[in-house]
Motif scaffolding. Structure first.
Motif, PDB file in Angstrom:
ATOM      1  N   LEU A  18      50.916 -54.685 -71.516  1.00 55.97           N
ATOM      2  CA  LEU A  18      51.050 -55.112 -72.914  1.00 55.97           C
ATOM      3  C   LEU A  18      49.779 -54.808 -73.704  1.00 55.97           C
ATOM      4  CD1 LEU A  18      52.952 -58.457 -72.319  1.00 55.97           C
ATOM      5  CD2 LEU A  18      53.874 -56.389 -73.376  1.00 55.97           C
ATOM      6  N   LEU A  19      48.625 -54.992 -73.074  1.00 52.47           N
ATOM      7  CA  LEU A  19      47.350 -54.671 -73.742  1.00 52.47           C
ATOM      8  C   LEU A  19      47.271 -53.182 -74.060  1.00 52.47           C
ATOM      9  CD1 LEU A  19      44.898 -56.909 -71.687  1.00 52.47           C
ATOM     10  CD2 LEU A  19      45.480 -57.186 -74.102  1.00 52.47           C
ATOM     11  N   LYS A  20      47.779 -52.354 -73.154  1.00 52.99           N
ATOM     12  CA  LYS A  20      47.752 -50.898 -73.358  1.00 52.99           C
ATOM     13  C   LYS A  20      48.655 -50.477 -74.515  1.00 52.99           C
ATOM     14  CE  LYS A  20      46.156 -49.362 -68.879  1.00 52.99           C
ATOM     15  NZ  LYS A  20      46.531 -49.223 -67.483  1.00 52.99           N
ATOM     16  N   GLN A  21      49.598 -51.362 -74.896  1.00 58.13           N
ATOM     17  CA  GLN A  21      50.465 -51.069 -76.045  1.00 58.13           C
ATOM     18  C   GLN A  21      49.774 -51.445 -77.352  1.00 58.13           C
ATOM     19  OE1 GLN A  21      54.560 -52.490 -75.607  1.00 58.13           O
ATOM     20  NE2 GLN A  21      54.280 -52.423 -73.405  1.00 58.13           N
ATOM     21  N   GLY A  22      48.555 -51.992 -77.237  1.00 58.24           N
ATOM     22  CA  GLY A  22      47.761 -52.260 -78.428  1.00 58.24           C
ATOM     23  C   GLY A  22      47.767 -53.703 -78.906  1.00 58.24           C
ATOM     24  N   TYR A  23      48.383 -54.596 -78.136  1.00 56.46           N
ATOM     25  CA  TYR A  23      48.396 -56.005 -78.548  1.00 56.46           C
ATOM     26  C   TYR A  23      47.077 -56.669 -78.168  1.00 56.46           C
ATOM     27  CZ  TYR A  23      53.383 -55.090 -78.946  1.00 56.46           C
ATOM     28  OH  TYR A  23      54.597 -54.557 -79.282  1.00 56.46           O
ATOM     29  N   GLU A  24      46.713 -57.711 -78.921  1.00 57.90           N
ATOM     30  CA  GLU A  24      45.459 -58.427 -78.660  1.00 57.90           C
ATOM     31  C   GLU A  24      45.597 -59.309 -77.425  1.00 57.90           C
ATOM     32  OE1 GLU A  24      44.326 -60.647 -82.119  1.00 57.90           O
ATOM     33  OE2 GLU A  24      44.683 -58.928 -83.431  1.00 57.90           O
ATOM     34  N   GLU A  25      44.495 -59.451 -76.696  1.00 57.20           N
ATOM     35  CA  GLU A  25      44.503 -60.205 -75.444  1.00 57.20           C
ATOM     36  C   GLU A  25      45.005 -61.640 -75.624  1.00 57.20           C
ATOM     37  OE1 GLU A  25      41.587 -61.120 -71.637  1.00 57.20           O
ATOM     38  OE2 GLU A  25      40.869 -59.862 -73.280  1.00 57.20           O
ATOM     39  N   GLY A  26      44.501 -62.314 -76.644  1.00 54.24           N
ATOM     40  CA  GLY A  26      44.915 -63.700 -76.892  1.00 54.24           C
ATOM     41  C   GLY A  26      46.405 -63.816 -77.144  1.00 54.24           C
ATOM     42  N   GLN A  27      46.942 -62.867 -77.908  1.00 52.05           N
ATOM     43  CA  GLN A  27      48.379 -62.873 -78.203  1.00 52.05           C
ATOM     44  C   GLN A  27      49.203 -62.589 -76.959  1.00 52.05           C
ATOM     45  OE1 GLN A  27      48.704 -59.952 -81.380  1.00 52.05           O
ATOM     46  NE2 GLN A  27      48.859 -61.580 -82.909  1.00 52.05           N
ATOM     47  N   LEU A  46      56.039 -59.906 -79.013  1.00 51.65           N
ATOM     48  CA  LEU A  46      54.858 -59.249 -79.579  1.00 51.65           C
ATOM     49  C   LEU A  46      55.247 -58.125 -80.538  1.00 51.65           C
ATOM     50  CD1 LEU A  46      52.705 -59.215 -76.347  1.00 51.65           C
ATOM     51  CD2 LEU A  46      52.161 -60.475 -78.441  1.00 51.65           C
ATOM     52  N   HIS A  47      56.290 -57.394 -80.176  1.00 50.56           N
ATOM     53  CA  HIS A  47      56.765 -56.300 -81.020  1.00 50.56           C
ATOM     54  C   HIS A  47      57.251 -56.844 -82.359  1.00 50.56           C
ATOM     55  CE1 HIS A  47      58.705 -52.595 -82.252  1.00 50.56           C
ATOM     56  NE2 HIS A  47      59.819 -53.263 -82.444  1.00 50.56           N
ATOM     57  N   LEU A  48      58.074 -57.896 -82.313  1.00 56.49           N
ATOM     58  CA  LEU A  48      58.607 -58.486 -83.540  1.00 56.49           C
ATOM     59  C   LEU A  48      57.508 -59.155 -84.360  1.00 56.49           C
ATOM     60  CD1 LEU A  48      61.962 -59.905 -82.146  1.00 56.49           C
ATOM     61  CD2 LEU A  48      61.687 -57.993 -83.747  1.00 56.49           C
ATOM     62  N   LEU A  49      56.572 -59.796 -83.669  1.00 51.60           N
ATOM     63  CA  LEU A  49      55.439 -60.439 -84.336  1.00 51.60           C
ATOM     64  C   LEU A  49      54.667 -59.402 -85.160  1.00 51.60           C
ATOM     65  CD1 LEU A  49      53.748 -63.092 -84.613  1.00 51.60           C
ATOM     66  CD2 LEU A  49      52.427 -62.301 -82.671  1.00 51.60           C
ATOM     67  N   ALA A  50      54.383 -58.269 -84.555  1.00 53.29           N
ATOM     68  CA  ALA A  50      53.649 -57.193 -85.240  1.00 53.29           C
ATOM     69  C   ALA A  50      54.469 -56.643 -86.408  1.00 53.29           C
ATOM     70  CB  ALA A  50      53.307 -56.077 -84.256  1.00 53.29           C
ATOM     71  N   GLN A  51      55.768 -56.459 -86.168  1.00 53.59           N
ATOM     72  CA  GLN A  51      56.649 -55.908 -87.193  1.00 53.59           C
ATOM     73  C   GLN A  51      56.703 -56.827 -88.423  1.00 53.59           C
ATOM     74  OE1 GLN A  51      60.922 -55.446 -86.257  1.00 53.59           O
ATOM     75  NE2 GLN A  51      60.411 -53.315 -85.859  1.00 53.59           N
ATOM     76  N   PHE A  52      56.931 -58.113 -88.186  1.00 48.18           N
ATOM     77  CA  PHE A  52      57.029 -59.070 -89.297  1.00 48.18           C
ATOM     78  C   PHE A  52      55.665 -59.281 -89.966  1.00 48.18           C
ATOM     79  CE2 PHE A  52      60.886 -61.019 -86.982  1.00 48.18           C
ATOM     80  CZ  PHE A  52      61.759 -60.195 -87.671  1.00 48.18           C
ATOM     81  N   ASN A  53      54.616 -59.182 -89.183  1.00 48.43           N
ATOM     82  CA  ASN A  53      53.265 -59.291 -89.722  1.00 48.43           C
ATOM     83  C   ASN A  53      53.013 -58.145 -90.710  1.00 48.43           C
ATOM     84  OD1 ASN A  53      50.998 -60.944 -89.663  1.00 48.43           O
ATOM     85  ND2 ASN A  53      49.938 -59.646 -88.217  1.00 48.43           N
ATOM     86  N   ASP A  54      53.455 -56.939 -90.330  1.00 50.27           N
ATOM     87  CA  ASP A  54      53.314 -55.770 -91.204  1.00 50.27           C
ATOM     88  C   ASP A  54      54.106 -55.931 -92.495  1.00 50.27           C
ATOM     89  OD1 ASP A  54      51.653 -54.552 -89.382  1.00 50.27           O
ATOM     90  OD2 ASP A  54      53.198 -53.213 -88.567  1.00 50.27           O
ATOM     91  N   MET A  55      55.170 -56.739 -92.460  1.00 53.72           N
ATOM     92  CA  MET A  55      55.992 -56.986 -93.654  1.00 53.72           C
ATOM     93  C   MET A  55      55.336 -58.022 -94.569  1.00 53.72           C
ATOM     94  SD  MET A  55      59.814 -57.271 -92.142  1.00 53.72           S
ATOM     95  CE  MET A  55      60.566 -56.027 -91.128  1.00 53.72           C
ATOM     96  N   GLY A  56      54.246 -58.637 -94.081  1.00 57.86           N
ATOM     97  CA  GLY A  56      53.512 -59.572 -94.921  1.00 57.86           C
ATOM     98  C   GLY A  56      53.784 -61.044 -94.663  1.00 57.86           C
ATOM     99  N   PHE A  57      54.558 -61.344 -93.615  1.00 62.18           N
ATOM    100  CA  PHE A  57      54.817 -62.752 -93.302  1.00 62.18           C
ATOM    101  C   PHE A  57      53.621 -63.360 -92.580  1.00 62.18           C
ATOM    102  CE2 PHE A  57      59.134 -60.895 -93.490  1.00 62.18           C
ATOM    103  CZ  PHE A  57      59.668 -61.710 -94.480  1.00 62.18           C
ATOM    104  N   GLN A  58      53.476 -64.682 -92.663  1.00 60.31           N
ATOM    105  CA  GLN A  58      52.373 -65.392 -92.025  1.00 60.31           C
ATOM    106  C   GLN A  58      52.627 -65.511 -90.522  1.00 60.31           C
ATOM    107  OE1 GLN A  58      49.510 -66.486 -93.659  1.00 60.31           O
ATOM    108  NE2 GLN A  58      50.424 -65.247 -95.268  1.00 60.31           N
ATOM    109  N   GLN A  59      51.583 -65.277 -89.743  1.00 63.15           N
ATOM    110  CA  GLN A  59      51.720 -65.253 -88.287  1.00 63.15           C
ATOM    111  C   GLN A  59      52.256 -66.566 -87.699  1.00 63.15           C
ATOM    112  OE1 GLN A  59      48.524 -63.197 -86.546  1.00 63.15           O
ATOM    113  NE2 GLN A  59      49.419 -63.186 -84.520  1.00 63.15           N
ATOM    114  N   ASN A  60      51.767 -67.703 -88.199  1.00 58.90           N
ATOM    115  CA  ASN A  60      52.238 -68.980 -87.635  1.00 58.90           C
ATOM    116  C   ASN A  60      53.718 -69.198 -87.940  1.00 58.90           C
ATOM    117  OD1 ASN A  60      51.531 -69.279 -90.342  1.00 58.90           O
ATOM    118  ND2 ASN A  60      50.954 -71.412 -90.123  1.00 58.90           N
TER     119      ASN A  60
END
Length: 83
Positions: A18-27, A46-60
């Motif tokens: 998962l880290l090699k896919q570019g996700y942060e260690e904590g996540q 993690l994939h959806l989190l990144a996708q929705f984050n890119d759309m401007g939604f808040q991470q929490n």
């Protein structure tokens, strides 16, 4: 027990992939814990989190909605848009 080292190695391997896919260690660690160390579910999250984050939604908010919707993209997106 004897199986503990194997489980740990499996966990480390999953985290490494998962880290090699570019996700942060904590996540990665958080996602693995949230989904009882299921690499597949953690990766979806993690994939959806990144996708929705890119759309401007808040991470929490994204985390909350994804857990609520069981990583179902369309349902989660509907929930986020309605917030």
């Amino acid at each position: 027990p004897d199986c503990l080292p194997l489980q740990f190695l499996s966990y480390l391997g999953a985290c490494d992939r998962l880290l090699k896919q570019g996700y942060e260690e904590g996540q990665v660690e958080e996602a693995m814990e949230m989904f009882q160390y299921s690499e597949k579910k953690a990766a979806e999250f993690l994939h959806l989190l990144a996708q929705f984050n890119d759309m401007g939604f808040q991470q929490n908010e994204i985390k909350e909605v994804l857990l609520l919707c069981g990583n179902q993209r369309d349902r989660a997106l509907e929930e986020l848009v309605m917030k």
